[in-house]
Design a protein around this motif. Sequence first.
Motif, PDB file in Angstrom:
ATOM      1  N   LEU A 197     -23.642 -38.796 -19.294  1.00 14.66           N
ATOM      2  CA  LEU A 197     -24.331 -37.561 -19.654  1.00 14.66           C
ATOM      3  C   LEU A 197     -23.597 -36.330 -19.101  1.00 14.66           C
ATOM      4  CD1 LEU A 197     -28.052 -38.580 -18.980  1.00 14.66           C
ATOM      5  CD2 LEU A 197     -26.956 -38.214 -21.198  1.00 14.66           C
ATOM      6  N   ALA A 198     -22.716 -36.551 -18.143  1.00 14.64           N
ATOM      7  CA  ALA A 198     -22.011 -35.436 -17.504  1.00 14.64           C
ATOM      8  C   ALA A 198     -21.096 -34.737 -18.506  1.00 14.64           C
ATOM      9  CB  ALA A 198     -21.201 -35.948 -16.315  1.00 14.64           C
ATOM     10  N   SER A 199     -21.139 -33.422 -18.484  1.00  9.24           N
ATOM     11  CA  SER A 199     -20.249 -32.619 -19.319  1.00  9.24           C
ATOM     12  C   SER A 199     -18.974 -32.346 -18.535  1.00  9.24           C
ATOM     13  CB  SER A 199     -20.940 -31.303 -19.693  1.00  9.24           C
ATOM     14  OG  SER A 199     -20.066 -30.471 -20.426  1.00  9.24           O
ATOM     15  N   LEU A 200     -17.847 -32.798 -19.060  1.00  7.54           N
ATOM     16  CA  LEU A 200     -16.587 -32.619 -18.348  1.00  7.54           C
ATOM     17  C   LEU A 200     -15.429 -32.567 -19.325  1.00  7.54           C
ATOM     18  CD1 LEU A 200     -15.225 -35.698 -18.447  1.00  7.54           C
ATOM     19  CD2 LEU A 200     -16.961 -36.121 -16.714  1.00  7.54           C
ATOM     20  N   LYS A 201     -14.312 -32.055 -18.837  1.00  8.73           N
ATOM     21  CA  LYS A 201     -13.099 -31.994 -19.652  1.00  8.73           C
ATOM     22  C   LYS A 201     -11.884 -31.965 -18.729  1.00  8.73           C
ATOM     23  CE  LYS A 201     -13.056 -26.925 -20.081  1.00  8.73           C
ATOM     24  NZ  LYS A 201     -14.176 -26.698 -19.154  1.00  8.73           N
ATOM     25  N   LYS A 202     -10.747 -32.241 -19.288  1.00 13.12           N
ATOM     26  CA  LYS A 202      -9.510 -32.217 -18.517  1.00 13.12           C
ATOM     27  C   LYS A 202      -9.297 -30.830 -17.917  1.00 13.12           C
ATOM     28  CE  LYS A 202      -4.533 -33.103 -18.808  1.00 13.12           C
ATOM     29  NZ  LYS A 202      -3.403 -33.569 -19.664  1.00 13.12           N
ATOM     30  N   GLY A 203      -8.930 -30.794 -16.637  1.00 11.69           N
ATOM     31  CA  GLY A 203      -8.713 -29.524 -15.945  1.00 11.69           C
ATOM     32  C   GLY A 203      -9.881 -29.062 -15.112  1.00 11.69           C
ATOM     33  N   ASP A 204     -11.077 -29.677 -15.315  1.00 12.18           N
ATOM     34  CA  ASP A 204     -12.234 -29.324 -14.474  1.00 12.18           C
ATOM     35  C   ASP A 204     -11.954 -29.700 -13.021  1.00 12.18           C
ATOM     36  OD1 ASP A 204     -13.604 -28.350 -16.605  1.00 12.18           O
ATOM     37  OD2 ASP A 204     -14.947 -30.071 -16.839  1.00 12.18           O
ATOM     38  N   SER A 205     -12.486 -28.901 -12.107  1.00  8.78           N
ATOM     39  CA  SER A 205     -12.283 -29.156 -10.680  1.00  8.78           C
ATOM     40  C   SER A 205     -13.279 -30.180 -10.144  1.00  8.78           C
ATOM     41  CB  SER A 205     -12.419 -27.852  -9.879  1.00  8.78           C
ATOM     42  OG  SER A 205     -11.349 -26.975 -10.161  1.00  8.78           O
ATOM     43  N   ILE A 206     -12.795 -31.001  -9.232  1.00  9.89           N
ATOM     44  CA  ILE A 206     -13.633 -31.962  -8.509  1.00  9.89           C
ATOM     45  C   ILE A 206     -13.722 -31.503  -7.055  1.00  9.89           C
ATOM     46  CG2 ILE A 206     -13.927 -34.364  -7.821  1.00  9.89           C
ATOM     47  CD1 ILE A 206     -14.174 -33.876 -10.832  1.00  9.89           C
ATOM     48  N   VAL A 207     -14.952 -31.478  -6.523  1.00  6.97           N
ATOM     49  CA  VAL A 207     -15.192 -31.011  -5.154  1.00  6.97           C
ATOM     50  C   VAL A 207     -16.116 -31.989  -4.436  1.00  6.97           C
ATOM     51  CG1 VAL A 207     -14.868 -28.584  -5.781  1.00  6.97           C
ATOM     52  CG2 VAL A 207     -17.159 -29.601  -5.906  1.00  6.97           C
TER      53      VAL A 207
END
Length: 273
Positions: A197-207
């Motif tokens: 369900l998570a909205s994500l794409k290449k280049g998004d930051s992970i923290v």
Amino acid sequence: MQQIIYFIIKNSYKLLFLLLLGIGLTLTIKSHSYHRSEYINSANAVTGGFYQKINDANEYLSLKERNSELAEENARLKQLLFNQADTLLNWNDFDDFNADYIARKAKVIKNSFNVRENYLTINRGKKDSIFTDMGVINDKGIVGIIEKTSKNYATILSVLNTKSRINAKIKNSEHFGSLIWDGKNAGYVQLIDVPRLASLKKGDSIVTGAESEIFPENIPIGKIDKVFIDPKTNYYTINVRLFNDMTALGYVYIIENKKKDEKKNLETETTKK
């Protein structure tokens, strides 16, 4: 002595010439303001260049001390940031007793990154209030977690360790998972168990995530490089390119969560039957 006398006799004409030349130059410089000015300027240029070289050498030799001072100041600034203090707050008005997080600097003196279970060693230990399960970061992001300590040293379980497991999330999202390392590439880690369900794409930051008891929330980790779907769990597995170059680490910061034990004890009491 005889050799000196022989040298003077043999080179008497040359020495006499140099002596007369020196006397002539001295008289010329003293009697003419233009020549005296040019001489002084030339002398200043030579001595100025010499002193510049000495100053450059002194600055180079003091780099180690200066870097240490900057690392100490960075530790203070990070502590203010982790505690969400007012940016106009004077450091003297902010004490460790009231802080949720304490940041202490250290220097990496040994680093491994080419095996499956990598560890680092730092030059701080129990006498510096460094203990097991404290987070370790640097200016670019997370480094690992304190594993063991002695009086003067401590070892760090690197994020490049197949035993490492850290709560992390997609920035600007509440979807989180577990950060692990598959032991393959020192530039990448994996975020697993992220719901589809998570909205994500290449280049998004992970923290770092809010559920972490070791790291403050929103410490940088890396950016999404590739996304896979685990056929067994139907969850995302995300390949994350680290912000940190884990092969070249210098100063790091040890993060102490002063309220970690209180939180853990409360949760343990709550789940008791």
